[in-house]
Design a protein around this motif. Structure first.
Motif, mmCIF file in Angstrom:
data_model
loop_
_atom_site.group_PDB
_atom_site.id
_atom_site.type_symbol
_atom_site.label_atom_id
_atom_site.label_comp_id
_atom_site.label_asym_id
_atom_site.label_seq_id
_atom_site.Cartn_x
_atom_site.Cartn_y
_atom_site.Cartn_z
ATOM 1 N N ARG A 190 -2.340 -47.562 126.296
ATOM 2 C CA ARG A 190 -2.074 -46.570 125.260
ATOM 3 C C ARG A 190 -3.355 -45.887 124.790
ATOM 4 N NH1 ARG A 190 -0.613 -49.722 121.513
ATOM 5 N NH2 ARG A 190 1.574 -50.025 122.132
ATOM 6 N N GLU A 191 -4.433 -46.621 124.696
ATOM 7 C CA GLU A 191 -5.670 -46.031 124.187
ATOM 8 C C GLU A 191 -6.332 -45.083 125.190
ATOM 9 O OE1 GLU A 191 -9.125 -49.333 125.245
ATOM 10 O OE2 GLU A 191 -8.205 -49.336 123.253
ATOM 11 N N LEU A 192 -5.909 -45.139 126.455
ATOM 12 C CA LEU A 192 -6.463 -44.254 127.474
ATOM 13 C C LEU A 192 -5.621 -43.002 127.683
ATOM 14 C CD1 LEU A 192 -7.366 -46.950 130.167
ATOM 15 C CD2 LEU A 192 -8.912 -45.885 128.508
ATOM 16 N N LEU A 193 -4.420 -42.993 127.103
ATOM 17 C CA LEU A 193 -3.492 -41.894 127.311
ATOM 18 C C LEU A 193 -3.554 -40.889 126.168
ATOM 19 C CD1 LEU A 193 -0.397 -44.033 128.420
ATOM 20 C CD2 LEU A 193 -1.974 -42.782 129.910
ATOM 21 N N ALA A 194 -3.475 -39.603 126.507
ATOM 22 C CA ALA A 194 -3.369 -38.573 125.474
ATOM 23 C C ALA A 194 -2.054 -38.764 124.720
ATOM 24 C CB ALA A 194 -3.411 -37.181 126.103
ATOM 25 N N ALA A 195 -2.016 -38.345 123.474
ATOM 26 C CA ALA A 195 -0.815 -38.536 122.659
ATOM 27 C C ALA A 195 0.412 -37.901 123.300
ATOM 28 C CB ALA A 195 -1.040 -37.958 121.263
ATOM 29 N N ASP A 196 0.213 -36.755 123.967
ATOM 30 C CA ASP A 196 1.334 -36.045 124.595
ATOM 31 C C ASP A 196 1.318 -36.173 126.115
ATOM 32 O OD1 ASP A 196 -0.940 -34.565 124.986
ATOM 33 O OD2 ASP A 196 -0.035 -32.627 124.495
ATOM 34 N N VAL A 197 0.785 -37.272 126.624
ATOM 35 C CA VAL A 197 0.721 -37.491 128.069
ATOM 36 C C VAL A 197 2.113 -37.369 128.693
ATOM 37 C CG1 VAL A 197 1.002 -39.995 127.844
ATOM 38 C CG2 VAL A 197 -0.116 -39.054 129.887
ATOM 39 N N HIS A 198 2.145 -36.872 129.919
ATOM 40 C CA HIS A 198 3.417 -36.650 130.606
ATOM 41 C C HIS A 198 3.382 -37.388 131.943
ATOM 42 C CE1 HIS A 198 6.635 -33.479 131.965
ATOM 43 N NE2 HIS A 198 7.121 -34.691 131.845
ATOM 44 N N LEU A 199 4.394 -38.192 132.201
ATOM 45 C CA LEU A 199 4.565 -38.885 133.470
ATOM 46 C C LEU A 199 5.751 -38.266 134.189
ATOM 47 C CD1 LEU A 199 4.135 -41.307 135.465
ATOM 48 C CD2 LEU A 199 5.586 -42.657 133.947
ATOM 49 N N THR A 200 5.521 -37.684 135.356
ATOM 50 C CA THR A 200 6.590 -36.966 136.040
ATOM 51 C C THR A 200 6.541 -37.224 137.536
ATOM 52 O OG1 THR A 200 7.605 -34.772 136.324
ATOM 53 C CG2 THR A 200 5.203 -34.867 136.297
ATOM 54 N N ALA A 201 7.691 -37.070 138.207
ATOM 55 C CA ALA A 201 7.800 -37.458 139.612
ATOM 56 C C ALA A 201 8.424 -36.365 140.458
ATOM 57 C CB ALA A 201 8.633 -38.736 139.736
ATOM 58 N N ASP A 202 8.040 -36.356 141.735
ATOM 59 C CA ASP A 202 8.631 -35.486 142.748
ATOM 60 C C ASP A 202 9.335 -36.383 143.761
ATOM 61 O OD1 ASP A 202 9.186 -34.032 145.042
ATOM 62 O OD2 ASP A 202 7.257 -33.014 145.117
ATOM 63 N N GLY A 203 10.673 -36.429 143.654
ATOM 64 C CA GLY A 203 11.462 -37.201 144.599
ATOM 65 C C GLY A 203 12.229 -36.330 145.561
ATOM 66 N N GLY A 204 12.346 -35.038 145.244
ATOM 67 C CA GLY A 204 13.009 -34.091 146.130
ATOM 68 C C GLY A 204 14.463 -34.413 146.416
ATOM 69 N N GLY A 205 15.098 -35.227 145.575
ATOM 70 C CA GLY A 205 16.477 -35.614 145.817
ATOM 71 C C GLY A 205 16.619 -36.666 146.895
ATOM 72 N N LYS A 206 15.474 -37.167 147.408
ATOM 73 C CA LYS A 206 15.501 -38.141 148.498
ATOM 74 C C LYS A 206 14.948 -39.494 148.077
ATOM 75 C CE LYS A 206 15.131 -34.583 152.039
ATOM 76 N NZ LYS A 206 14.466 -34.143 153.294
ATOM 77 N N ALA A 207 14.652 -39.620 146.796
ATOM 78 C CA ALA A 207 14.079 -40.866 146.302
ATOM 79 C C ALA A 207 14.321 -40.932 144.798
ATOM 80 C CB ALA A 207 12.576 -40.921 146.593
ATOM 81 N N PRO A 208 14.236 -42.108 144.208
ATOM 82 C CA PRO A 208 14.394 -42.231 142.759
ATOM 83 C C PRO A 208 13.322 -41.432 142.023
ATOM 84 C CG PRO A 208 14.445 -44.374 143.841
ATOM 85 C CD PRO A 208 13.978 -43.396 144.858
ATOM 86 N N GLN A 209 13.691 -40.897 140.886
ATOM 87 C CA GLN A 209 12.743 -40.113 140.105
ATOM 88 C C GLN A 209 11.969 -41.026 139.154
ATOM 89 O OE1 GLN A 209 12.843 -37.264 142.019
ATOM 90 N NE2 GLN A 209 12.590 -36.128 140.151
ATOM 91 N N TRP A 210 11.116 -41.862 139.710
ATOM 92 C CA TRP A 210 10.328 -42.763 138.865
ATOM 93 C C TRP A 210 9.538 -41.972 137.838
ATOM 94 C CZ3 TRP A 210 7.461 -47.266 141.761
ATOM 95 C CH2 TRP A 210 8.421 -48.160 142.264
#
Length: 308
Positions: A190-210
């Motif tokens: 948590r202390e290394l992440l920006a307050a508004d950090v965004h975690l996003t994934a590219d699965g292309g419909g062929k994999a789970p959207q982790w």
């Protein structure tokens, strides 16, 4: 030097031009191969082999990009460029431009440009080609190319994030991040992440959207620590690795197959964005690809929760 030897000498440059225009390792490799076939079939030798081949690979890449843009408009979920582990082309005089232009954030900005604007920007701003060579490559007048360059530069400057320039500081922060991740240390993450950090994934419909759409330091830290313990329990491994010139990692399953890649956008000593590519079609150039659904199922079972 034979024609084939001269081509191989220039192959790293040709790939690097094409990758920046296309954002795809596989499509860039195909464009370079097409360039070789055209060069090999040419009955005459050009005055400047570098200028000729750069022009050919640029034209091929523009044509490929025009058709690729249609597919990307219909892409399932978030589209990211194919991860690049190592840029094969090096030029000490343009190292800053080369490094900046290959980041995920820069490549996503390039997606906003028209194919011609993108090609002109790459040739002129990244590789330092003169306008006569740029004009020859894209089939437009020098005046038109200057206008294209101005428009492209304006779009890029308006959206370009200002990443930390100190490479060692970024690497140290990434080391701390993956250390906290490996230890399941929510507070440390948590202390290394920006307050508004965004975690996003590219699965292309062929994999789970982790991690698709997870926002905020608290939420991201808890998602990451929730994932890790069961993932390691089933034999998964996290391999820190520079990707697209940024700190990142390759995730591997129990058989050392590639599951996904991560890249970290770091600004002002904080992680602003974590992008993960899990679409198996975009990972084959890295190595044998895992079955992402099997990994998710086993991870969920190890966590004691349903896989869906």
């Amino acid at each position: 030097m034979t024609r084939a030897e001269e081509f191989e000498t220039l192959r790293p440059l040709l790939f690097s031009i094409s990758y920046r225009i296309l954002g795809s390792v596989s499509e860039a490799e195909d464009a370079v191969q097409d360039t070789w076939l055209r060069y090999d079939a040419s009955p005459t030798l050009p005055t400047s082999t570098k200028a000729f081949l750069s022009a050919v690979v640029t034209r091929v890449s523009i044509d490929v990009l025009r058709s690729a843009r249609v597919r990307r408009e219909n892409y399932v979920g978030q589209w990211f460029p194919e991860p690049l582990l190592t840029d094969p082309y090096e030029d000490p005089e343009r190292s800053a431009e080369l490094a900046d232009s290959v980041s995920m954030a820069a490549l996503l900005l390039l997606e906003r440009l028209s194919p011609l604007e993108r090609a002109v920007f790459v040739l002129r701003e990244v590789f330092g080609f003169g306008f006569p060579a740029v004009a020859s490559a894209v089939g437009r007048s020098e005046a038109a190319c200057r206008q294209l360059a101005v428009r492209a530069r304006r779009h890029m400057d308006a959206g370009r994030p200002r990443f930390d320039a100190d490479r060692r500081e970024r690497e140290e922060l990434a080391r701390r991040f993956f250390g906290a991740f490996a230890e399941g240390d929510v507070d440390g993450l948590r202390e290394l992440l920006a307050a508004d950090v965004h975690l996003t994934a590219d699965g292309g419909g062929k994999a789970p959207q982790w991690g698709s759409g997870v926002v905020g330091a608290e939420n991201v830290a808890r998602v990451l620590t929730t994932i890790l313990k069961p993932f390691v329990h089933i034999g998964g491994a996290v391999e820190p690795h520079e990707i697209n010139g940024q700190p990142g990692a390759i995730f591997r399953d129990w058989d050392n197959n590639v599951i996904n890649t991560w890249t970290l956008d770091i600004l002002n000593g904080e992680i602003q964005m974590i992008r993960t590519i899990i679409n198996p079609d975009k990972l084959a150039h890295i190595g044998p690809v895992a079955d992402p659904w099997a990994v998710i199922r086993q991870t969920a079972q190890a966590r004691g929760t349903p896989s869906d």
